[in-house]
Motif scaffolding. Structure first.
Motif: not given
Length: 478
Positions: A55-73
């Motif tokens: 629900h919190h936009p900042a949390c949604a954005e950080l979740f996306e960034v963290v998953l992106g970093l993880r997917s790139r190793g």
């Protein structure tokens, strides 16, 4: 509460709803902090949640960034996150925000609870959104049935998403005690594998009609498939005293009740239907049948306009209010489709899949009656196979057991009621066939006396066999 800058909720449609009902920013903060503190939780979070769950936009954005970093190793920490996105969309410094999250997260050990809260609140928000959409569509004049059908499908999907994913799988070590307990109880005869059919020769192939299984009983018109399906339902209700629900799209509830009276009371159906032909010998049997059926948990629905959604809703209601142990559907070819533009093949395919899911969801066996095509009539022996099922091959694919009811009406054996029950598919046992006696006057099947089955040669020769093939006495069924 964490010292995390709050977004401006003044324009949010959720501002008048209690925080605990539709979102928990505290859980979202702690979830992101746990993922950064303990990177092996990132994959688990990605499997449970999506960006839209926050629900919190900042949390949604950080979740996306963290998953992106993880997917790139890439490693995931304050430095790498800030390098990937120095500033968030609302202008806040990523260093400041991430630092606060990591510092104020109570414990990564509570990650599962944080994820559960975030997911449940997300589902709650979508339930409200779906309800608003349905309300607006009804206001706009869209058909009620169509709106309700799509709404129910959306609700089932949301309901499944709201479940704790850990409950969807178990290690075998957790299942073994339950399995061994079942073996022990069946060994001591305090429990059975499932419901029997009341026909020992058929039960040799099917030791139990078990919860979650779909049993297809198919035949040509007049072959006796309804007799077999209703007979099993009667046995569940009368002998096992368990609630059995019968859907009849072809006959009325009174017609089915008359058949039960004939079967249970050993009174000819013709006499019951006509009334005036009842004899003095019939009344005691009828009275006995009424007494047995009066308190039996046998439930009948004869609505001929049923859709799969209706069947699902009625089953759930019956289970909630009365308990439910068994369902019979007569027959699948008459169930209405919810999408009027779909072909009959597509409709029956979806209905078949839905019935299988329903059997597993409610943990009850469902006996599905079906028609056969005209393929058997072109064969010399006229024996059907499971590939002769009408409308859709999905019926065969979804079935745990397929029983084909075959009676050659041109042979003397067939005229005497000798019927072959062909178990042509059996996921949990052998296939094969047995012969039983169809007592049409009493609308029931019984065992043949002494297993005096006609040979293929006798059937082909058409010998007068009507006196040879007799069933059990009329009073032996219940």
């Amino acid at each position: 509460m964490m010292d995390f800058p709050e977004i401006d909720d003044s324009s949010s449609s959720y501002q008048q709803v209690p925080d605990s009902a539709l979102y928990s920013h505290e859980a979202e903060y702690a979830l992101i902090g746990s993922m950064i503190q303990q990177s092996d939780l990132i994959d688990e979070a990605g499997g449970k949640l999506s960006i839209a769950d926050f629900h919190h936009p900042a949390c949604a954005e950080l979740f996306e960034v963290v998953l992106g970093l993880r997917s790139r190793g890439r490693a995931v920490d304050v430095v790498t996150i800030c390098e990937a996105r120095p500033f968030l969309a609302d202008g806040q410094s990523s260093v400041a925000v991430v630092g606060l999250l990591v510092q104020n997260t109570p414990s990564a050990a509570n990650f599962d609870e944080y994820a559960r809260v975030v997911k449940q609140r997300s589902v709650a928000r979508r339930v409200i959104a779906a309800a608003r959409i349905m309300s607006q569509r009804l206001i706009d004049g869209e058909p009620l049935d169509e709106v309700m059908s799509q709404g129910q499908q959306a609700w089932v999907s949301l309901e499944a998403e709201g479940l704790d994913s850990r409950r969807r799988y178990r290690f075998i070590k957790d299942i073994l005690p339950e399995a061994i307990d079942g073996v022990d109880r069946r060994f001591n005869r305090t429990a059975s594998l499932g419901f029997d059919t009341g026909l020992p020769s058929l039960d040799e192939f099917i030791p139990g009609i078990c919860p979650g299984h779909v049993v297809v009983v198919a035949g040509t018109p007049g072959s006796g498939k309804t007799t077999l399906g209703l007979g099993i339902a009667e046995r569940v209700a009368l002998v096992k005293n368990e609630p059995a629900l019968v859907f009849s799209l072809e006959m009325t509830d009174v017609e089915l009740t008359n058949r039960s009276l004939a079967s249970v009371g050993s009174v000819q159906l013709k006499h019951i239907s006509e009334g005036h032909s009842m004899t003095d010998a019939d009344w005691p049997g009828l009275t006995s049948a009424v007494n047995k059926l009066m308190d039996a948990p046998l439930i009948i629905c004869d609505d001929s306009s049923l859709t799969l959604r209706d069947i699902r809703q009625i089953c759930r209601t019956v289970k909630r209010e009365h308990g439910l142990a068994f369902v019979a559907l007569d027959y699948i070819g008459l169930v209405n489709g919810e999408n009027k533009s779909s072909s009959r093949y597509e409709t029956v395919t979806e209905i078949s899949k839905g019935l299988k899911r329903l059997a597993k969801e409610l943990a009850v066996p469902i006996v599905v009656l079906a028609q056969l095509n005209r393929g058997p009539s072109s064969r010399p022996n006229k024996r059907p196979t499971k590939s002769d099922l009408r409308d859709s091959g999905q019926i065969e694919a979804d079935a745990d057991v397929v029983i084909l009811v075959h009676r050659d009406g041109e042979s003397d054996a067939g005229k005497a009621g000798v019927t072959e029950l062909i178990v042509d598919k059996n996921r949990h046992g052998p296939t094969g066939s047995c012969r039983v006696q169809h007592q049409g006057a009493y609308h029931r099947f019984v065992e043949l006396i002494g297993n005096s089955y006609p040979s293929e040669e006798e059937v082909e020769m058409g010998r007068p066999l009507s006196n040879k093939y007799k069933g059990r006495r009329n009073d032996e069924k219940f």
